[in-house]
Design an enzyme around this catalytic site. Structure first.
Site, PDB file in Angstrom:
ATOM      1  N   CYS A  73       1.995  21.974  98.769  1.00 33.98           N
ATOM      2  CA  CYS A  73       2.132  23.352  99.203  1.00 33.98           C
ATOM      3  C   CYS A  73       1.950  23.364 100.714  1.00 33.98           C
ATOM      4  CB  CYS A  73       1.084  24.228  98.521  1.00 33.98           C
ATOM      5  SG  CYS A  73       1.123  25.922  99.130  1.00 33.98           S
ATOM      6  N   CYS A 210       6.656  30.540 102.135  1.00 38.12           N
ATOM      7  CA  CYS A 210       6.528  29.255 101.429  1.00 38.12           C
ATOM      8  C   CYS A 210       6.736  28.151 102.467  1.00 38.12           C
ATOM      9  CB  CYS A 210       7.558  29.164 100.307  1.00 38.12           C
ATOM     10  SG  CYS A 210       7.541  27.561  99.478  1.00 38.12           S
TER      11      CYS A 210
END
Ligand SMILES: N[C@@H](CCC[C@H](N)C(=O)O)C(=O)O
EC number: 5.1.1.7
Length: 265
Positions: A73, A210
């Site tokens: 991530c 993101c």
């Protein structure tokens, strides 16, 4: 009734939010289940993802809001790094973090933001689990390119990245072409040094940002000759900067601590 108090901290990176805990505090708990409980925006703290901080070696274990595990991530690793510095787990300004997608080197910059070596993309069909290489493939009227950039990503160029992406994002994410699903990035080229991106995330839905998706979007825009190797990427809440150096992607951006407290188990 006596309820156990779990120490928790919450951070965000450009609005992508995470609950972070020390591995030592959750040793005997079911981590996917805990992710679902903590990330619930009504009955939990509320977050896009859950991060467990393991030490020796320093490792980021990442779960999506729905309890599914993800290899990496991008916004999360900056928040993980800020947590490690805030908690005194690391002293150096440059350090390595283990992830399921390999070792990532993180540097805290003078202005307090973080620069992360995110690695190189992998376009092989085996890595993303598709029956063929997905490169300029037409799916549901969208021309898509999919590859691994820390996790599975699909890039779709559009004239308006900030529109409603819920339905097309969900359709592509859950298409049978992707047995492990895919994150879907809608990318608008503003000029050769500037993109706008909105992402539908696997295991979570539409998020405000993101990080790995921004890396994938910047790489694909550069690969197609639409931008140069250095781009600013505008998101719904903030921006990230991407540099591509000898095919390796570097992401720079903020990580902000929001709260620290206890969660009643
Ligand atoms: N928000 C993240 C990506 C989180 C993982 C993703 N949803 C997946 O399942 O692959 C980022 O900032 O990169």
């Amino acid at each position: 009734m006596n309820r156990t108090e779990l120490p928790v901290t919450k951070y965000h990176g450009c609005g992508n939010d995470f609950v972070i805990v020390h591995a030592r505090d959750v040793q005997n708990l079911d981590w996917p289940q805990l992710a679902v409980a903590l990330c619930d925006r009504h009955t939990g703290i509320g977050a896009d993802g859950f991060i467990v901080v393991c030490t020796d070696p320093l490792e980021m274990v990442y779960y999506n809001q729905d309890g599914s595990r993800a290899p990496m991530c991008g916004n999360g690793i900056r928040c993980f790094s800020a947590f490690c510095l805030d908690e005194g787990l690391v002293q150096d300004q440059v350090f390595d973090v283990e992830t399921m997608a390999g070792t990532k080197t993180v540097a805290r910059l003078q202005d307090g933001t973080f620069r992360v070596m995110m690695g190189q993309p992998d376009f092989s069909r085996e890595t993303i689990g598709t029956p063929f290489q997905v490169d300029h493939y037409l799916l549901n009227d969208h021309e898509i390119t999919s590859f691994f950039m820390g996790t599975i990503h699909t890039v779709v160029f559009t004239d308006n990245a900030m529109g409603n992406i819920e339905i097309p994002g969900s359709e592509i994410c859950h298409a049978s072409l992707f047995p492990e699903q895919t994150n879907v990035n809608f990318v608008e080229v503003v000029d050769s040094g500037h993109l706008r991106v909105q992402t539908y995330e696997r295991g979570c839905g539409v998020t405000l940002a993101c990080g790995t998706g921004v890396c994938a979007s910047a790489y694909q825009a550069w690969r197609e000759g639409l931008t140069g190797p250095h781009v600013d990427v505008e998101l719904r809440r903030g921006s990230l900067h991407i540099d591509i150096e000898d095919g390796t992607v570097f992401m720079s951006g903020p990580a902000v601590r929001i709260m620290k407290g206890v969660f009643y188990l």
